[in-house]
Design a protein around this motif. Sequence first.
Motif, short mmCIF file in Angstrom:
data_model
loop_
_atom_site.label_atom_id
_atom_site.label_comp_id
_atom_site.label_asym_id
_atom_site.label_seq_id
_atom_site.Cartn_x
_atom_site.Cartn_y
_atom_site.Cartn_z
N VAL A 139 0.93 -1.95 0.24
CA VAL A 139 0.05 -0.16 0.11
C VAL A 139 1.14 0.99 0.39
CG1 VAL A 139 -1.77 0.94 1.19
CG2 VAL A 139 -1.86 -1.63 1.14
N LYS A 140 1.64 0.89 0.98
CA LYS A 140 2.53 2.44 0.88
C LYS A 140 3.46 2.92 -0.63
CE LYS A 140 4.21 2.04 5.61
NZ LYS A 140 5.53 1.39 6.84
N LYS A 141 3.59 1.74 -1.08
CA LYS A 141 4.16 2.36 -2.04
C LYS A 141 3.61 2.70 -3.60
CE LYS A 141 7.53 -1.97 -2.51
NZ LYS A 141 7.26 -3.55 -2.34
N GLN A 142 2.67 2.21 -3.61
CA GLN A 142 1.18 2.98 -4.23
C GLN A 142 0.89 3.95 -4.50
OE1 GLN A 142 1.60 1.87 -7.07
NE2 GLN A 142 0.81 -0.59 -7.45
N VAL A 143 0.70 4.59 -3.10
CA VAL A 143 -0.41 5.19 -2.62
C VAL A 143 0.37 6.83 -2.99
CG1 VAL A 143 -1.51 4.50 -1.07
CG2 VAL A 143 0.20 5.38 -0.25
N ALA A 144 1.30 6.96 -2.91
CA ALA A 144 2.28 7.93 -3.37
C ALA A 144 2.33 7.76 -4.78
CB ALA A 144 4.06 7.73 -3.48
N ASN A 145 1.76 7.18 -5.50
CA ASN A 145 1.18 7.28 -6.97
C ASN A 145 -0.15 8.00 -8.06
OD1 ASN A 145 3.36 6.17 -7.66
ND2 ASN A 145 3.34 4.50 -7.46
N CYS A 146 -1.46 7.56 -6.70
CA CYS A 146 -2.40 7.61 -7.37
C CYS A 146 -3.75 8.59 -6.38
CB CYS A 146 -2.64 6.36 -6.44
SG CYS A 146 -3.39 6.10 -5.18
N ASP A 147 -4.63 8.21 -7.46
CA ASP A 147 -5.64 9.80 -7.22
C ASP A 147 -6.25 8.95 -6.10
OD1 ASP A 147 -4.84 11.81 -8.61
OD2 ASP A 147 -4.84 10.60 -10.01
N ALA A 148 -6.41 7.69 -5.86
CA ALA A 148 -7.43 7.03 -5.15
C ALA A 148 -7.38 5.19 -5.25
CB ALA A 148 -9.25 7.25 -5.64
N LEU A 149 -6.98 4.69 -3.82
CA LEU A 149 -7.37 3.66 -3.73
C LEU A 149 -8.19 2.93 -3.82
CD1 LEU A 149 -5.67 1.10 -2.71
CD2 LEU A 149 -5.12 1.92 -0.66
N TYR A 150 -9.06 1.43 -3.88
CA TYR A 150 -10.33 1.23 -3.85
C TYR A 150 -9.23 -0.06 -3.04
CZ TYR A 150 -12.52 2.93 -7.53
OH TYR A 150 -13.95 4.24 -8.12
N ILE A 151 -10.83 0.01 -1.51
CA ILE A 151 -10.81 -1.33 -0.57
C ILE A 151 -11.93 -2.08 -0.33
CG2 ILE A 151 -9.72 -1.79 1.86
CD1 ILE A 151 -7.44 -0.57 1.42
N CYS A 152 -11.93 -3.34 -0.77
CA CYS A 152 -13.06 -4.04 -0.08
C CYS A 152 -12.64 -4.58 1.59
CB CYS A 152 -13.41 -5.37 -1.20
SG CYS A 152 -14.54 -5.48 -1.28
N ASN A 153 -13.60 -4.47 2.62
CA ASN A 153 -13.73 -4.98 3.65
C ASN A 153 -14.74 -5.46 4.27
OD1 ASN A 153 -11.76 -5.62 5.91
ND2 ASN A 153 -12.72 -4.14 6.27
N PRO A 154 -15.18 -6.48 4.32
CA PRO A 154 -14.33 -7.97 3.86
C PRO A 154 -14.05 -8.30 2.56
CG PRO A 154 -16.36 -9.09 5.35
CD PRO A 154 -16.50 -7.14 5.17
N HIS A 155 -12.63 -8.99 2.69
CA HIS A 155 -12.68 -8.20 0.38
C HIS A 155 -13.30 -8.76 -0.13
CE1 HIS A 155 -10.10 -7.52 -2.23
NE2 HIS A 155 -9.69 -9.09 -2.28
N ASN A 156 -13.73 -9.19 -1.41
CA ASN A 156 -14.23 -10.86 -1.99
C ASN A 156 -13.37 -10.38 -3.04
OD1 ASN A 156 -15.98 -12.01 -3.83
ND2 ASN A 156 -17.63 -10.00 -4.13
N PRO A 157 -12.76 -12.14 -3.56
CA PRO A 157 -13.49 -12.91 -2.78
C PRO A 157 -12.98 -13.74 -1.80
CG PRO A 157 -11.56 -13.17 -5.02
CD PRO A 157 -11.51 -11.89 -4.66
N THR A 158 -11.87 -13.21 -1.44
CA THR A 158 -11.19 -13.74 0.15
C THR A 158 -12.00 -13.99 1.17
OG1 THR A 158 -10.27 -12.56 0.47
CG2 THR A 158 -8.74 -13.56 -1.08
N GLY A 159 -12.92 -12.83 1.60
CA GLY A 159 -13.25 -12.87 2.85
C GLY A 159 -12.30 -12.46 3.89
N ARG A 160 -11.51 -12.01 3.47
CA ARG A 160 -10.68 -11.72 4.64
C ARG A 160 -11.53 -10.21 5.50
NH1 ARG A 160 -5.45 -14.30 5.56
NH2 ARG A 160 -5.67 -13.94 7.67
N LEU A 161 -10.35 -9.64 6.74
CA LEU A 161 -11.06 -9.08 7.22
C LEU A 161 -10.17 -7.95 7.50
CD1 LEU A 161 -13.24 -7.52 8.40
CD2 LEU A 161 -13.13 -8.51 10.82
N LEU A 162 -10.08 -7.07 7.17
CA LEU A 162 -8.83 -5.88 8.32
C LEU A 162 -9.78 -5.15 9.22
CD1 LEU A 162 -8.15 -4.22 4.85
CD2 LEU A 162 -6.77 -5.87 6.08
N ASP A 163 -8.94 -5.39 10.45
CA ASP A 163 -9.40 -4.95 11.28
C ASP A 163 -9.18 -2.96 11.35
OD1 ASP A 163 -6.86 -3.76 12.02
OD2 ASP A 163 -6.68 -6.16 13.51
#
Length: 358
Positions: A139-163
Motif C-alpha cells: 500500500v505504501k508503495k502505491q499510494v504515492a502514485n495514485c488519486d484513489a485506492l479501492y479497498i474491499c472490507n471484508p474482501h471479495n473474493p477472499t472474505g479476509r477482514l482488515l480490522d
Amino acid sequence: MKLPEHGANPHRLYEQAGHKQPSEVIDFSENVHPFGPPVFLKDRWGDFFGLISSYPDPQAEPFRSAAAEYHGVEKEQVAAGNGAAEIFTWLAKRYRGKRVVLVEPAFSEYRSTLESQGIHILEINLKPEHAWQLQLEDVKKQVANCDALYICNPHNPTGRLLDLTEIEEIATLCKGKCELVIDEAFIDFIGEHASFIPLLKRYPHVIVVRSMTKMYALAGLRLGYVVSGSSIIQELTGAAAHWNVNGLAAAAGARCFPEEAYRAQVIGTAASERTKMEAYLEAMGCPFVPSAANFLCFQLPDPERSEQFFRAMLEAGIVLRHTYSFKGMDGEWFRIGIKNASAMERLRKEMHRWFQDN
Ligand SMILES: Cc1ncc(COP(=O)(O)O)c(C=O)c1O
C-alpha cells in the motif's frame, strides 16, 4: 474456458460451459444468503405495492434519512444508489483522467466501471503465500502514485477482514495523497463495530460504499449507499439520474435498519455453517482462506484437477464460483456462498463423492 464474470444466473454458466442444466441446481456462486428478505417485506407487501404508480423521492427518502440515523451521520453525508454497483459508476466518473489502485483479485465491477472512463489502473496483487492478506508495504508503495485506492472490507473474493487498526493505518497513509474508497458491501456479516463509518469525521478523504442487497437479500430490488463528507457526496451525485432509486427499494430499505434480530440470525447461521465447511475442507486437505464473510474460498489438494472438479460439480447440480476472472486465482480456487444447512450438507456430499471417485 470463457465463463461469466459474475456469480448468479446459473443458466448462463451452464450454457457457456457447455453442460445441460440439471432440473435441480444449488447456486453457491452468488453471495446472497439463503434466508430471504426480512419477513415484514412479505407481510406488508400490499403497502409497498401502493407505491408503484407514484414517482419516488429523488433523494431516495425515506431511505436516505434512515441510513443517516442508523449510522449517526448527517443525511447530507449519505447518497443512495441503485445498488452499490451504481455508486461505483459515480466513483469512476469522479476519477476520470486520474490514477486508481485496485487490490486484485477483486470484484470485477471496479475495473469495468473504471475502464469505461479510460482511467489508468494500478494494482496491488494479493498473494497466496501471504494467505491473501493485504501487505501494508505494498500500500505504501502505491499510494504515492495514485488519486484513489479501492479497498474491499471484508474482501471479495477472499472474505479476509482488515480490522479497524489496519484500515486506519491505510487511511493515514492515504491522507494528503489520495482518496480511499472502502467497499463495505459485506461488513454487515461482521457487524457495525467493524465499519469505518464512525471514523469518517477524522478522515475526510475516505468514502465508504455499502450495499443493502447482501444482508437483507434484496438483490433484485437494488439498493446501496455511500457515506462520506457532504461535499464529496454532492460532487458524486452531480451526474446521477433523477429518481435513481425506486420507491419500493427506498421504503423497504428504510424499514430494514431496525431489523436487529434478523441480522443476528443471519450472522449466526452464516458463521456456524462457514465453520462446519472449514472443518470439512481441513479434513479433506483443501487449503482455504480464513473468511469473516458469508462466503469462503478454497482449493483442491491438487489444483490441477480444478476444471474437472468444477465440471463434475456442475453436472451434479452444484454451481461453484469459478475464479478464472479473479487475478492470481486463475481458476485454481473456488468461492462458495454460505447457504442453509441442508444445501451445505449436499455440497459436502457431492464433494465427498468426487474425492472418493478420483
Ligand atoms: C464486493 C462487492 N461490492 C459491491 C457489490 C454490488 O452490490 P449491489 O448488489 O449493492 O450492487 C457486490 C456484488 O456482488 C460485491 O461483491
